[in-house]
Design an enzyme around this catalytic site. Structure first.
Site, PDB file in Angstrom:
ATOM      1  N   LYS A   1       0.839  -1.333   0.052  1.00 31.76           N
ATOM      2  CA  LYS A   1       0.063   0.059  -0.001  1.00 31.76           C
ATOM      3  C   LYS A   1       1.027   1.143   0.014  1.00 31.76           C
ATOM      4  O   LYS A   1       1.476   1.470   0.985  1.00 31.76           O
ATOM      5  CB  LYS A   1      -0.738   0.258   1.281  1.00 31.76           C
ATOM      6  CG  LYS A   1      -1.783   1.261   0.852  1.00 31.76           C
ATOM      7  CD  LYS A   1      -2.598   1.751   2.318  1.00 31.76           C
ATOM      8  CE  LYS A   1      -1.944   2.761   3.259  1.00 31.76           C
ATOM      9  NZ  LYS A   1      -1.941   3.898   2.514  1.00 31.76           N
TER      10      LYS A   1
ATOM     11  N   GLY B   1       6.575   4.508   8.644  1.00 30.55           N
ATOM     12  CA  GLY B   1       5.812   5.667   8.825  1.00 30.55           C
ATOM     13  C   GLY B   1       5.952   6.162  10.267  1.00 30.55           C
ATOM     14  O   GLY B   1       6.891   6.140  10.844  1.00 30.55           O
TER      15      GLY B   1
ATOM     16  N   THR C   1       5.739   6.944  14.402  1.00 31.30           N
ATOM     17  CA  THR C   1       5.751   6.079  15.516  1.00 31.30           C
ATOM     18  C   THR C   1       4.290   5.896  16.083  1.00 31.30           C
ATOM     19  O   THR C   1       4.067   4.756  16.457  1.00 31.30           O
ATOM     20  CB  THR C   1       6.596   6.695  16.471  1.00 31.30           C
ATOM     21  OG1 THR C   1       8.063   6.634  16.140  1.00 31.30           O
ATOM     22  CG2 THR C   1       6.714   6.126  17.830  1.00 31.30           C
TER      23      THR C   1
ATOM     24  N   GLU D   1       9.662   0.623  10.811  1.00 38.65           N
ATOM     25  CA  GLU D   1      10.574   1.625  10.508  1.00 38.65           C
ATOM     26  C   GLU D   1       9.957   2.939  10.568  1.00 38.65           C
ATOM     27  O   GLU D   1       9.194   3.358   9.928  1.00 38.65           O
ATOM     28  CB  GLU D   1      11.075   1.506   9.223  1.00 38.65           C
ATOM     29  CG  GLU D   1      12.694   2.169   9.061  1.00 38.65           C
ATOM     30  CD  GLU D   1      12.614   3.746   8.656  1.00 38.65           C
ATOM     31  OE1 GLU D   1      12.329   4.664   9.751  1.00 38.65           O
ATOM     32  OE2 GLU D   1      12.921   3.980   7.459  1.00 38.65           O
TER      33      GLU D   1
ATOM     34  N   CYS E   1      13.008  10.527   7.796  1.00 44.44           N
ATOM     35  CA  CYS E   1      12.657  10.035   9.120  1.00 44.44           C
ATOM     36  C   CYS E   1      14.247  10.157   9.991  1.00 44.44           C
ATOM     37  O   CYS E   1      14.119  10.254  11.058  1.00 44.44           O
ATOM     38  CB  CYS E   1      12.367   8.603   9.295  1.00 44.44           C
ATOM     39  SG  CYS E   1      12.994   7.457   7.997  1.00 44.44           S
TER      40      CYS E   1
ATOM     41  N   GLU F   1       9.196  15.308  16.175  1.00 42.00           N
ATOM     42  CA  GLU F   1       9.492  14.983  14.808  1.00 42.00           C
ATOM     43  C   GLU F   1       8.687  15.926  14.209  1.00 42.00           C
ATOM     44  O   GLU F   1       7.503  15.825  13.952  1.00 42.00           O
ATOM     45  CB  GLU F   1       9.569  13.498  14.191  1.00 42.00           C
ATOM     46  CG  GLU F   1       9.730  13.418  12.809  1.00 42.00           C
ATOM     47  CD  GLU F   1       9.539  11.909  12.417  1.00 42.00           C
ATOM     48  OE1 GLU F   1       8.619  11.205  12.818  1.00 42.00           O
ATOM     49  OE2 GLU F   1      10.404  11.361  11.716  1.00 42.00           O
TER      50      GLU F   1
END
Lengths: 497, 265
Positions: free
Chosen positions: A200, A252, A254, A274, A308, A405
């Site tokens: 996806k 993507g 957390t 990840e 990231c 982030e």
């Protein structure tokens, strides 16, 4: 801009411009043919979604629609998973590993052959500068397939004392920051290990994945080995929940990663995550400053900071802080923000309205909490989603901009005095994806590398990637590795010999 | 004249000491009064395990290997007591041999699990394994000693510190093993063993934000819930087998760190 200075020497010379402006150098977009609408890629064919739902994917640099994309529903996901299972049991698992390898080599070659087209499409749909899609995303995506192709018939050498077996059907969910590259990171090792996949793509950046389906067709990969279901988070949740999936791989945030880990709890599904990061980029007083400044800029403004592992927290040793910040601001003023398809562009468009709002909110919090903001003078296009390269000084560890982030071109600068303090501050985050260290002292590099709790440490460089190099996080940045021999393990069952 | 035996008080093992539960509670299991650890005991154990992490993970691999080997020596010396707490001498022998096997892995992991990576550019690039942090172990019930040793040794040799919830049904083997650990030069706090009720302790271990990894070997109906709780800080979670021996058991609680450096004059 063409202000001129009085010629310093010799009246016979032409006036020397104070600065040269770049002429526009747009990459031609006509190499890309975008269809009006796309279906789902299931069992080797693009098919209409059973959900009958669609959404529009945009060019974020102009806010213009590019195509109508299918929003896959539960039945669509189930159909794709069945196709993957069929392909797994009937063809892919029966194929000799050396034949599997050759399919992957083919894909690598086709990606190289179509790299210009795919690079333009990546920049159109994602907003990233063509220079990056052309020089980073595409070459690395092809290299990834080439690297893992070679593993397909050598798996028995990878894990001593074990017989490697494929897992079955892998459900893979990827982000919008490196759409095709993340696809390659996911699909290449999965297929090399003998699995079939349902992928996806991210909601905002489905186009290169859909063109990749045509690459798969050109490679004559058996139908159902690769399936692509487009849609938003609901489609991803259906894939995670699907009983027919043996393994989930997610890249993507957390927050979503934790939700996925909860969702698969007790199911016995294999999982790799990840996730986010808040990397420390640490500059010691003996570092080569000009080189370090290039590394800082590459660390945070590469891909608009939609990375990231971006070096979003800069730790500068106190004695050189002023010098580094001055050099950094000067360098930032030369960054060219604008048209992603212009070959001179350094910083492209923000990927989506949602992301732009998030960046704005966090930057506002930084100002409100008392940090000092600097943005170089630059004219942002009126349409589209844009954010100027930003640096914050006078940042405290507790500020949101130092903790959360941002996933945008926003750098927080903090200082330290001793290596111990740098380690302490750098590790003071729930994340642990990457870190940077700048110093000329070899023993200090190794000591810092050993003590930084992060899966990737770049010393005197930053944001380097390679298919042979394992990538992945410590702590809440996730688990499992992508790339290298270690990137095979998530896609294999290691049975005792 | 018949001599009256001096009995043992079965206590917890936290920070290298043998405290009773702060709650003052005990359980009667396997014919003995066994300490029933509280949530507070568990939190203390996690805090102490975390503090012990820097020293243990920073020790040389050679040193960790020797400490584990020393544990095997101590178990050998206490074979009788260990045998009485499990199925017998055969199980003890296997448990001791397993500790020796894992002891030898300490200084070989980096070579077998790590790598030098041929990247396409002028960079030196290598990958090394490092410990995950504090690992929580829900010990399997059977085999009481071998199962516990099989789950404990891998994270330990990898440089993690551990908090064990002993099996409800067979806690005595865990207490006996704790006494071996205490005399094996394992630094205080590196191994912590709690006896008590799993249902009362395991959810707090699984949800604890300072626990980085979780081995649910001894969980059954509660496994899914414990996994869900573990997601709160993205724990590395395995459901280890009670009788497994391989370097991949160690790798389950190792992080891989990749370091890049440019090559040039």
């Amino acid at each position: 801009m063409t202000e001129t200075k009085t010629p310093a020497r010799g009246a016979d010379r032409a006036p020397i411009p104070a600065s040269w402006d770049y002429a526009p150098a747009p990459e031609a977009r006509d190499i890309v043919k975008i269809a009006d609408r796309y279906g789902l890629f299931i069992g080797g064919k693009l098919v209409e979604p059973l959900s009958r739902q669609r959404y529009t994917t945009l060019d974020p640099s102009r806010e213009e629609p590019l195509a109508e994309i299918a929003q896959a529903g539960k039945a669509d996901v189930a159909k794709a998973v069945r196709a993957a299972r069929d392909a797994y049991t009937k063809t892919w698992s029966k194929l000799r590993p050396s034949e599997r390898a050759k399919y992957l080599f083919r894909i690598a070659r086709i990606l190289q052959e179509r790299s210009r087209e795919l690079a333009v499409l990546e920049s159109l749909n994602g907003g990233k500068p063509i220079r990056e899609s052309r020089d980073v995303d595409l070459p690395l995506a092809a290299a990834h397939f080439f690297y893992y192709a070679g593993w397909a018939d050598k798996l028995e050498y990878a894990f001593p004392g074990r017989t490697p077996r494929p897992i079955g059907v892998a459900g893979q969910i990827i982000p919008w920051n490196f759409p095709l590259l993340m696809l390659a990171w996911k699909i290449a090792p999965a297929l090399a290990a003998g699995n079939t996949v349902v992928l996806k793509p991210a909601e905002t950046t489905p186009l290169t994945a859909l063109v990749f389906c045509d690459v798969v067709r050109q490679a004559e990969l058996p139908p159902g080995v690769v399936n692509v279901v487009t849609g938003d988070g609901r489609t991803g949740a259906e894939l995670v929940a699907s009983d027919g999936v043996d393994k989930i791989a997610f890249t993507g945030s957390t927050e979503v990663g934790k939700a996925i880990q909860r969702a698969v709890a007790g199911s016995g599904k294999r999982l790799t995550l990840e996730l986010g990061g808040k990397a420390a980029n640490i500059v010691f007083d003996d570092a080569p400053l000009d080189q370090a400044v290039e590394g800082i800029v590459n660390g945070i403004y590469f891909n608009q900071g939609h990375v990231c592992c971006a070096g979003s927290r800069l730790f500068v040793q106190e004695s050189i802080a002023d010098a580094v910040i001055t050099k950094l601001k000067r360098r930032m003023s030369t960054l060219r923000v604008g048209d992603p398809l212009d070959k001179n562009t350094d910083v492209g468009a923000i990927n989506s309205k949602t992301q732009l709002d998030k960046i704005r909110a966090l930057v506002e919090s930084g100002v409100a909490e008392g940090a000092e903001i600097y943005q170089p003078p630059c004219r942002l296009p009126e349409r589209g989603y844009w954010f100027a390269p930003t640096v914050f000084t006078n940042v405290a560890q507790s500020y949101r901009i130092a903790q959360e982030e941002i996933f945008g071109p926003v750098l927080s600068v903090l200082t330290f005095r001793t290596p111990e303090e740098a380690v302490e501050k750098a590790n003071n985050t729930p994340y642990g994806l990457s870190a940077g260290v700048w110093t000329e002292k070899g023993s200090r590099i190794l000591a810092m590398a050993a003590r930084l709790r992060a899966g990737v440490v770049w010393a005197n460089t930053y944001n380097r990637f390679d298919p042979a190099s394992p990538f992945g996080g410590y702590k809440e940045s996730g688990f499992g590795r992508e790339g290298g021999l270690h990137g095979l393990e998530p896609y294999l069952r290691l049975e005792p010999r | 004249m018949r001599r009256v035996q001096v009995r043992k008080t079965h206590k917890l093992f936290i920070g290298g000491a043998f405290p009773r539960s702060e709650s003052g509670r005990t359980l009667v299991v396997e014919g003995a009064n066994v300490a029933r650890a509280s949530r507070k005991d568990l939190r203390d154990a996690v805090r102490i395990a975390r503090q012990a992490g820097a020293g243990w993970s920073g020790a040389t691999a050679y040193n960790r290997g020797q400490v584990l080997y020393r544990l095997a020596e101590m178990m050998e010396a206490r074979r009788g007591a260990l045998a009485a707490a499990c199925r017998g001498k055969d199980e003890v022998d296997r448990a001791i041999d397993r500790v020796v096997w894992y002891a030898g892995w300490a200084d070989k992991l980096a070579q077998v699990i790590g790598s030098a990576n041929a990247v396409a550019g002028p960079y030196f690039n290598f990958t090394v394994p490092e410990p995950t942090g504090v690992v929580g172990i829900v010990a399997p019930a059977e085999p009481a000693l071998l199962g516990l040793v099989s789950r404990l040794a891998p994270p330990l040799v990898g440089g993690n510190t551990v908090v064990v919830i002993a099996s409800d049904a067979h806690p005595i083997a865990a207490v006996e093993l704790a006494e071996c650990v205490a005399t094996a030069d394992v630094p205080p706090g590196v191994v912590n063993i709690l006896t008590g009720l799993r249902g009362e302790l395991a959810p707090w271990l699984a949800g604890h934000m300072d626990v980085a990894g979780l081995d649910l070997a001894g969980a059954d109906g509660d496994a899914a819930e414990l996994e869900r709780l573990g997601a709160e800080n993205v724990k590395r979670i395995v459901r280890g087998k009670a009788d497994e021996q391989s370097p991949y058991e160690i790798a389950a609680f190792l992080e891989l760190k990749t370091v890049w450096h440019p090559v040039g004059f």
